[in-house]
Design a protein around this motif. Structure first.
Motif, PDB file in Angstrom:
ATOM      1  N   SER A 107       0.825  -1.207   0.000  1.00  0.00           N
ATOM      2  CA  SER A 107       0.000   0.000   0.000  1.00  0.00           C
ATOM      3  C   SER A 107       0.860   1.259   0.000  1.00  0.00           C
ATOM      4  O   SER A 107       0.528   2.253  -0.666  1.00  0.00           O
ATOM      5  CB  SER A 107      -0.921  -0.002   1.226  1.00  0.00           C
ATOM      6  OG  SER A 107      -1.828  -1.087   1.185  1.00  0.00           O
ATOM      7  N   GLU A 108       1.972   1.216   0.734  1.00  0.00           N
ATOM      8  CA  GLU A 108       2.888   2.358   0.767  1.00  0.00           C
ATOM      9  C   GLU A 108       3.435   2.646  -0.632  1.00  0.00           C
ATOM     10  O   GLU A 108       3.491   3.809  -1.065  1.00  0.00           O
ATOM     11  CB  GLU A 108       4.045   2.062   1.722  1.00  0.00           C
ATOM     12  CG  GLU A 108       5.127   3.136   1.758  1.00  0.00           C
ATOM     13  CD  GLU A 108       6.328   2.733   2.600  1.00  0.00           C
ATOM     14  OE1 GLU A 108       7.383   3.379   2.468  1.00  0.00           O
ATOM     15  OE2 GLU A 108       6.216   1.762   3.372  1.00  0.00           O
ATOM     16  N   ASP A 111       0.671   4.105  -2.773  1.00  0.00           N
ATOM     17  CA  ASP A 111       0.430   5.511  -2.414  1.00  0.00           C
ATOM     18  C   ASP A 111       1.470   6.422  -3.055  1.00  0.00           C
ATOM     19  O   ASP A 111       1.133   7.509  -3.549  1.00  0.00           O
ATOM     20  CB  ASP A 111       0.463   5.679  -0.891  1.00  0.00           C
ATOM     21  CG  ASP A 111      -0.754   5.082  -0.207  1.00  0.00           C
ATOM     22  OD1 ASP A 111      -1.745   4.812  -0.912  1.00  0.00           O
ATOM     23  OD2 ASP A 111      -0.712   4.878   1.018  1.00  0.00           O
TER      24      ASP A 111
END
Length: 243
Positions: free
Chosen positions: A225-226, A229
């Motif tokens: 997810s990082e 993002d």
């Protein structure tokens, strides 16, 4: 790609490719055999596949074993091949039940015949699935893929089936092993190393690169997810002018 096309590219990555790096360092830091690091790395593969499904990723490509990895100590290569066998025997049915299509790219000639058979069985079983296309690069090298593709096209020219001036980027791309999947939008490498190590050189020409310090055995949904993002904050222009 035209500027208007670039402006309408989806922000969320459709295809994520990952160079899974750091198994050995993870094990060494804990005083454990490298084999344990590879085993934990296999667990990270499972987490990443599940996270990709949860996050709606359509295509996930993992660099499992490079053409250069054959140069590693014989016992480590044997351990990796054994781990691959176990993965193919234990995970494919579950992947199939989850709607995952499994496929492999790379030079299968150097793989043991039983591994090739397991790969073929897995590909046949899951070929109709579409929830996630999981591609594993085994005995794979980007330069080798380009050379092999060039050789096949050259043979067609020699046979008179193709004219040299017919060869263009589109034709070349359609002759690669990845012709039936889109090029990666996002390339992630773990362990803090900042190079792509001969991985999907043609396909990643316009990919966004994200390098994470996390060692692969510690990788999971939070790290994925990082990276996504960060990808979503990038301005992908594909060579178009700014403003």
């Amino acid at each position: 790609m035209a500027e208007s096309d670039a402006q309408h590219q989806p922000k969320h990555p459709r295809h994520i490719a990952i160079i899974m790096d750091g198994n050995g360092r993870w094990a060494n830091a804990r005083g454990l055999p490298r084999t344990v690091g590879h085993q934990r790395g296999a667990e990270a593969v499972r987490r990443t596949v599940e996270a990709s499904i949860d996050l709606g990723i359509g295509y996930l490509t993992l660099f499992g074993f490079s053409s250069e990895n054959w140069k590693r100590p014989k016992m480590e290569v044997l351990d990796l091949m054994g781990l691959l066998r176990r993965y193919l025997k234990s995970e494919i049915v579950e992947l199939h039940e989850k709607g995952v299509r499994f496929r492999v790219i790379g030079d299968r000639v150097r793989l043991d015949s039983d591994i090739v058979k397991l790969i073929e069985q897995a590909e046949r079983l899951t070929k109709e699935n579409s929830r996630l296309v999981l591609t594993i690069a085994l005995s794979y090298g980007g330069r080798d893929e380009i050379v092999s593709t060039s050789r096949r096209l050259a043979e067609l020219v020699a046979e008179g089936a193709l004219k040299p001036d017919q060869i263009n980027e589109q034709m070349f791309g359609e002759a690669l092993e990845t012709a039936d999947i889109p090029d990666p939008d996002l390339l992630i490498r773990t362990s803090g190393e900042k190079r792509i190590s001969n991985f999907m050189l043609w396909q990643c020409a316009y990919s966004e690169y994200v390098f994470l310090p996390t060692l692969w055995p510690d990788f999971g949904k939070d790290q994925l997810s990082e990276a996504i993002d960060e990808f979503c904050q990038r301005d992908r222009r594909f060579g178009a002018a700014v403003g």
